[in-house]
Design a protein around this motif. Sequence first.
Motif, PDB file in Angstrom:
ATOM      1  N   ASP A 137      -1.786   3.619   5.330  1.00 50.22           N
ATOM      2  CA  ASP A 137      -1.773   2.413   5.195  1.00 50.22           C
ATOM      3  C   ASP A 137      -2.246   1.875   4.164  1.00 50.22           C
ATOM      4  O   ASP A 137      -2.317   2.523   3.303  1.00 50.22           O
ATOM      5  N   LYS A 138      -2.613   0.423   3.988  1.00 44.35           N
ATOM      6  CA  LYS A 138      -2.795  -0.148   2.811  1.00 44.35           C
ATOM      7  C   LYS A 138      -4.290   0.275   2.188  1.00 44.35           C
ATOM      8  O   LYS A 138      -4.424   0.241   1.003  1.00 44.35           O
ATOM      9  N   ASP A 139      -4.963   1.305   3.097  1.00 42.45           N
ATOM     10  CA  ASP A 139      -6.029   1.649   2.327  1.00 42.45           C
ATOM     11  C   ASP A 139      -5.871   3.055   2.002  1.00 42.45           C
ATOM     12  O   ASP A 139      -7.006   3.904   1.633  1.00 42.45           O
TER      13      ASP A 139
ATOM     14  N   ALA B 179       0.057  -0.273   9.820  1.00 41.30           N
ATOM     15  CA  ALA B 179       0.160  -0.158   8.391  1.00 41.30           C
ATOM     16  C   ALA B 179      -0.002  -1.563   7.721  1.00 41.30           C
ATOM     17  O   ALA B 179      -0.333  -1.617   6.686  1.00 41.30           O
TER      18      ALA B 179
ATOM     19  N   VAL C  79       2.390  -3.723   7.070  1.00 42.07           N
ATOM     20  CA  VAL C  79       3.424  -3.952   6.334  1.00 42.07           C
ATOM     21  C   VAL C  79       4.606  -4.736   7.117  1.00 42.07           C
ATOM     22  O   VAL C  79       4.722  -4.608   8.232  1.00 42.07           O
TER      23      VAL C  79
ATOM     24  N   ASP D 152       8.284  -4.576   1.958  1.00 45.36           N
ATOM     25  CA  ASP D 152       6.952  -4.072   1.564  1.00 45.36           C
ATOM     26  C   ASP D 152       7.271  -2.611   0.919  1.00 45.36           C
ATOM     27  O   ASP D 152       8.220  -1.713   1.487  1.00 45.36           O
TER      28      ASP D 152
ATOM     29  N   ILE E 230       5.881   1.120   0.866  1.00 46.39           N
ATOM     30  CA  ILE E 230       4.729   2.017   1.480  1.00 46.39           C
ATOM     31  C   ILE E 230       4.724   3.448   1.068  1.00 46.39           C
ATOM     32  O   ILE E 230       5.665   4.037   0.550  1.00 46.39           O
ATOM     33  N   ARG E 231       3.726   3.972   0.915  1.00 46.60           N
ATOM     34  CA  ARG E 231       3.280   5.623   0.429  1.00 46.60           C
ATOM     35  C   ARG E 231       3.308   6.218   1.688  1.00 46.60           C
ATOM     36  O   ARG E 231       2.852   6.167   2.695  1.00 46.60           O
TER      37      ARG E 231
ATOM     38  N   ARG F 191       7.251   6.668  -2.523  1.00 45.63           N
ATOM     39  CA  ARG F 191       6.787   5.103  -2.598  1.00 45.63           C
ATOM     40  C   ARG F 191       8.328   4.689  -1.919  1.00 45.63           C
ATOM     41  O   ARG F 191       9.249   4.620  -2.809  1.00 45.63           O
TER      42      ARG F 191
END
Length: 846
Positions: free
Chosen positions: A106-108, A158, A160, A164, A166-167, A176
């Motif tokens: 997720d973004k964190d 996530a 997103v 976007d 995402i990792r 990525r």
Amino acid sequence: MFRTALRNVLAHKARLLMTVLAVMLGVAFVSGTMVFTDTIGAAYEKSSAKSYENVSVAVKPGSPAPSGDGRDETPHLTQRQLDTVRALPGAASATGIVSGFTAVADKDGKLIGDGWSTRGGNYSAGKDGTDARYAMTDGRAPQKADEVALDGKTADRAGVQVGDTIRMSVDGPVMRQTVTGVFDTDDGNVAAGGSLVLFDTPTAQKLFAKAGQYDEIDVKAAPGTSQAALKAATEKVLPQGTEVVTGQKLADEEAKSIASMMSGLNTGLLVFAGIALFVGTFIIANTFTMLVAQRTKELALMRAVGASRRQVTRSVLIEAFVVGLTAAVVGLVTGIGIAVGMRSLLGTTGATLPDGPLVVGSGTIMWSMIVGVAVTMLAAWLPARRASRIAPVAAMSSVHAPATTKSLVLRNTLGALLTGAGAALVLAGAGMDAQSGKMPLGAGGGLLLIGVFVLTPLLSRPLIAAAGPLLRPFGVTGKLARQNSVRNPRRTAATASALMIGLTLITGLTVIATSVQKGIDRMAADSIKADYTVSMVNGIIDLSPEVAKTLNGLDGVTATSPMRNAWIQVGGNGESVTGVNPRTIAQLVTLDFAHGSAGGLGGTTVVMDDKTAERGGWKVGDTLPAVYDDKAKGTLKVGGIYQGNEMLDGILVDTATLDPHLAKIADTRVLVKTADGTSAAVKDSLRKALGDNPAIKVQDRADISDEAGGVISMMLNMLYGLLAMAVIVAVLGVINTLAMSVFERSHEIGMLRAIGLDRRDVKRMVRFESLLISLFGALLGIGLGVFLGWAAGRLIAGGMNTYTMIVPWDRIAIFLGGAAVVGVLAALWPARRAARLNMLSAIKAE
């Protein structure tokens, strides 16, 4: 007699309330469990059936082929086979499927999903440019190597949107990817809280298999073609050994698997419901024993005017039937509410369940009624039989007929035999190996519990008398409380035994869990010298060798070694070997050598654990023929034999010797030692060096212990929650017994008040009585729990060298304190009732 029984039920509503509650709680647990598992199972089956709507026939590679070295090679399907199946006359479409582990951040930077259920797959577009399995709700399907599509739930978690970046990771290195689409799916893993990522087919094949290879081919039949006909046609054009299964069979197998999973959960929960009901039988038997005793003159009068023994017994059993039926109906309704609550609770924890209606089956209703009525009537049968055997003349002359000496001797003899047999079986089981000792240990534990319960009236007098010095400072009230506690040993025994059973299980589980946790701590401390262990989050997928290279090149890292597993033929046997760095392994793990040393490890010289050496009959200096994964032959020399443990065993070999023969190099974990040791800063620097990878976990020794301990703690807390039902029922039993006791002793309490005992002293007397009964049950339960925990630990120690029994005195003190609180709280209402008795009315009471 029927009308008399009904009038008695209505006349004693307050007295029977606790019995109804006890049965109701047990039935609620049973019905709630059945409704919950039926509902979840039906929802999963519906979701599973929907996912096979477009699958008429599934083609799989078949069973892994043995390679001859103890390792199975997983076959794949080819593009040519896909084209062949697609060209069949009865096939409307054929889709090649490839999938594997894919971790999404997720973004964190945190992992989305539950590790094992974080999957990746391919988007296989048909002639119309779409994949029938996945309906795009936003954007488009991935078309290039750096593009992916996410399921809608994962995209929401996530945070997103289409466009976007995402990792994610498949085997270690961070990728990525650009999100080009969001889709809906009926995939069961996603419904259970997992995640699903789609790549274009060439990218998915590169990540999870090889170019042009598939894990499965799903075929949809053309109109007018049956699944059976398509299956037969498909089998004719594919090589022998390829598995071809109809979609209906897959759906049926999935439904069967779900039913089996739900059955296991159902059985586990019903065991605890059974414990609660078993505890409830003590309350029911206690209640009816006291009710019958209070109505001895009434029953005797009925006998005198012509009622037979059978009619008296039937009258009491009719009362039990009405009570049980009422409790069963209320319990069923309450259980349905519990099932709804359990489903909502799972939703709040983040677990995602398929949508579906609440399922209340006829079997649930039937079993709830049977359980409620049967348990109540069985528990009331003995008091009913005892009441019918009292002679009318004797009953009219004595309200409370004491137990005969013969019956007490018989009870104590039976209890001693059961206790002795149970203890002997437990001790015998504790001395066996883990597999053969389970049965005698379980049977012995059950017999021991029953035996101690039967002996409890005998044990109550000396144990409660031992509390005399502690009650002496409280004067007359303390003395009266102690005497009242042992006045009716049978009643005290039944009340204390309910609490004893719950605390036996809780204490035994706590002793085992604490001891296992300590063993894990010792295992990690004794086996691993490395500061950190790096592995994949799910513990199943192997790491890319790039991870070890990255770690080895970091400043501050003083030593690293991969742990690279493989199967090879050694001395004619298929053996597990682990490739390690021979120059650093002694700095990273503890190897306790019985013969030889780690100094000789390197090249074709290996070291092995003692069990492997014993199994092969090998010793230091032996030269063994070896056949590697690529069929190349060589020799290995035994340079040392070490003592294996749960963290490290098998044959250790130099990676330089093993790697040239491996089809794919991958590591189960990488051990790391740093100049600065373990700290939050060092761990953070390692994570950042690996790209804050959601698929990789970096753990120190404490983390390894905490991870294992976390599972143990979670299971223990779940068991505590389930056993709480039995403890609640036991509390109701204490309240019930005290309320009945106060009613029986109304005349006595009135006399005590008349000669100077004030209301405060009456309350204190009842509270002390409750406290004594609760602590008596708690002490028995804790003692039995520690003994059974010790015995079970002996079995565990056979497979865990570092296991040491730990008695958690702090938790046991909490359990004892909790029992005291139970005693005080259970006495509140009976004590208040006793203190508020009208003195003159109580004196006139019979």
